[in-house]
Design an enzyme around this catalytic site. Sequence first.
Site, PDB file in Angstrom:
ATOM      1  N   SER A   1       0.794  -1.240   0.000  1.00 47.87           N
ATOM      2  CA  SER A   1       0.000   0.000   0.000  1.00 47.87           C
ATOM      3  C   SER A   1       0.819   1.279   0.000  1.00 47.87           C
ATOM      4  O   SER A   1       0.256   2.358  -0.184  1.00 47.87           O
ATOM      5  CB  SER A   1      -0.941   0.016   1.199  1.00 47.87           C
ATOM      6  OG  SER A   1      -2.133  -0.609   0.850  1.00 47.87           O
TER       7      SER A   1
ATOM      8  N   LYS B   1       0.440   3.465  -2.848  1.00 45.13           N
ATOM      9  CA  LYS B   1      -0.685   4.414  -2.942  1.00 45.13           C
ATOM     10  C   LYS B   1      -0.180   5.859  -2.851  1.00 45.13           C
ATOM     11  O   LYS B   1      -0.796   6.774  -3.404  1.00 45.13           O
ATOM     12  CB  LYS B   1      -1.710   4.121  -1.843  1.00 45.13           C
ATOM     13  CG  LYS B   1      -2.438   2.787  -2.087  1.00 45.13           C
ATOM     14  CD  LYS B   1      -3.279   2.334  -0.915  1.00 45.13           C
ATOM     15  CE  LYS B   1      -4.163   1.156  -1.282  1.00 45.13           C
ATOM     16  NZ  LYS B   1      -4.120   0.002  -0.446  1.00 45.13           N
TER      17      LYS B   1
ATOM     18  N   TYR C   1      -3.326  -1.406 -10.293  1.00 44.84           N
ATOM     19  CA  TYR C   1      -3.274  -1.282  -8.839  1.00 44.84           C
ATOM     20  C   TYR C   1      -2.431  -2.424  -8.238  1.00 44.84           C
ATOM     21  O   TYR C   1      -1.543  -2.185  -7.415  1.00 44.84           O
ATOM     22  CB  TYR C   1      -4.711  -1.308  -8.269  1.00 44.84           C
ATOM     23  CG  TYR C   1      -4.734  -1.538  -6.784  1.00 44.84           C
ATOM     24  CD1 TYR C   1      -4.487  -0.477  -5.911  1.00 44.84           C
ATOM     25  CD2 TYR C   1      -4.943  -2.800  -6.246  1.00 44.84           C
ATOM     26  CE1 TYR C   1      -4.458  -0.686  -4.539  1.00 44.84           C
ATOM     27  CE2 TYR C   1      -4.920  -3.013  -4.881  1.00 44.84           C
ATOM     28  CZ  TYR C   1      -4.676  -1.963  -4.035  1.00 44.84           C
ATOM     29  OH  TYR C   1      -4.629  -2.177  -2.679  1.00 44.84           O
TER      30      TYR C   1
ATOM     31  N   TYR D   1      -4.082   3.305   8.176  1.00 45.91           N
ATOM     32  CA  TYR D   1      -5.402   2.668   8.228  1.00 45.91           C
ATOM     33  C   TYR D   1      -6.210   3.246   9.382  1.00 45.91           C
ATOM     34  O   TYR D   1      -6.124   4.431   9.680  1.00 45.91           O
ATOM     35  CB  TYR D   1      -5.263   1.138   8.334  1.00 45.91           C
ATOM     36  CG  TYR D   1      -4.371   0.549   7.278  1.00 45.91           C
ATOM     37  CD1 TYR D   1      -4.653   0.727   5.931  1.00 45.91           C
ATOM     38  CD2 TYR D   1      -3.234  -0.163   7.615  1.00 45.91           C
ATOM     39  CE1 TYR D   1      -3.838   0.189   4.955  1.00 45.91           C
ATOM     40  CE2 TYR D   1      -2.415  -0.715   6.643  1.00 45.91           C
ATOM     41  CZ  TYR D   1      -2.725  -0.529   5.316  1.00 45.91           C
ATOM     42  OH  TYR D   1      -1.920  -1.053   4.359  1.00 45.91           O
TER      43      TYR D   1
ATOM     44  N   VAL E   1       1.042  -4.022   3.751  1.00 45.56           N
ATOM     45  CA  VAL E   1       0.942  -5.339   4.385  1.00 45.56           C
ATOM     46  C   VAL E   1       2.157  -6.229   4.104  1.00 45.56           C
ATOM     47  O   VAL E   1       2.289  -7.300   4.696  1.00 45.56           O
ATOM     48  CB  VAL E   1      -0.356  -6.083   4.004  1.00 45.56           C
ATOM     49  CG1 VAL E   1      -1.573  -5.403   4.587  1.00 45.56           C
ATOM     50  CG2 VAL E   1      -0.477  -6.234   2.498  1.00 45.56           C
TER      51      VAL E   1
HETATM   52  N1  GLU Z   1      -2.164  -5.283  -2.289  1.00 43.56           N
HETATM   53  C1  GLU Z   1      -2.770  -5.207  -0.987  1.00 43.56           C
HETATM   54  C2  GLU Z   1      -4.269  -5.279  -1.086  1.00 43.56           C
HETATM   55  O1  GLU Z   1      -4.814  -4.743  -2.012  1.00 43.56           O
HETATM   56  C3  GLU Z   1      -2.321  -3.954  -0.317  1.00 43.56           C
HETATM   57  C4  GLU Z   1      -2.870  -3.808   1.067  1.00 43.56           C
HETATM   58  C5  GLU Z   1      -2.020  -2.984   1.965  1.00 43.56           C
HETATM   59  O2  GLU Z   1      -0.803  -2.996   1.908  1.00 43.56           O
HETATM   60  O3  GLU Z   1      -2.634  -2.299   2.781  1.00 43.56           O
HETATM   61  O4  GLU Z   1      -4.917  -5.847  -0.254  1.00 43.56           O
END
Ligand code: GLU
Length: 317
Positions: free
Chosen positions: A66, A69, A190, A242, A260
């Site tokens: 993530s 992002k 993504y 989060y 994650v």
């Molecule tokens: N590729 C993971 C997902 O879409 C990323 C989640 C994350 O790192 O928060 O669930």
Amino acid sequence: MPNSTINNVLWTAYQKGQTIIPFGNVATYIPELGKARKNALGVTMLTKDGRIFELGDTDTRFTIQSISKVISLIVALETFGISTVFDRVGMEPSGEAFNSLVELDLNSNKPYNPMINSGAITIASMLLGHADFESMLEKTRALCHDPEIDLNEEVYASETANMSRNKSIAYLLESKDIIYNDVDESLELYTKMCSLNVTTKSLANLGIILAMDGLDPATGQQVIRKRVCETVKTIMLTCGMYDGSGEFAVRVGMPSKSGVGGGLLSVADDKVGIGIYGPSLDEKGNCIAGRPILEYLSKMLRLHIFDPDDIVTGMAE
Ligand code: GLU
């Protein structure tokens, strides 16, 4: 501040992180991530005057997940401008898990923010047509000063085979008319962005550029607009950890983003960029060692956003 003092602080912070690792777990919902060594821990700190402080597993490659992002948001803001992006994705913490659909389904006609999966899938759909995976990879390599960043094929295949939840999110977005390109292609971009292999040093390089409001201290070039950096850092501070973002902001006080895969990017404004790797995660999906490490670094090196003193590189040296 002398290097020896900073190294001592980093050493203690690292010990604090290590002791908490047994209380977390590696992510297994993407099966390939479950193969990570739970006890791995690495920290890289880069200061604006070019000093580097490192400890532990700083050469290990792990998937950015993530934290990508942040990069996608940077590119979207540079491409479309702030108002267009935030017309389509909100600026509010969701208070729900990163892969939740409920708040999107029940309360909103746009994703709450770009740091959760729904927001990032919308951003990916916007980017298609303006950027493709290759150009996003090049951008990531440039911002991380790391030409070796590449797609981790195993993790990408593993996530693609196990992404019912992200598919559900993407189709919910489509049902609300808030995805701006083909659903499968948006998910592919993504997921590929999440599957890039980085190190703690790559993240620290991105961190110091954000800390310097887009001015890359290594080259002296402005590589991201200042206003874009300010926006991205604010979203990281409020939404980057989060549903643990509020407590993190109070205790650590550095805009941060976790993934994650165990990565953690932190930014001390005008001072330091930090990359951490520790795949043992807490119940919210954040690197469990990250908070004690950053809390200690923040306190001892005065990195909190509301602490104006710069004892790392500034007056107090
Ligand atoms: N590729 C993971 C997902 O879409 C990323 C989640 C994350 O790192 O928060 O669930």
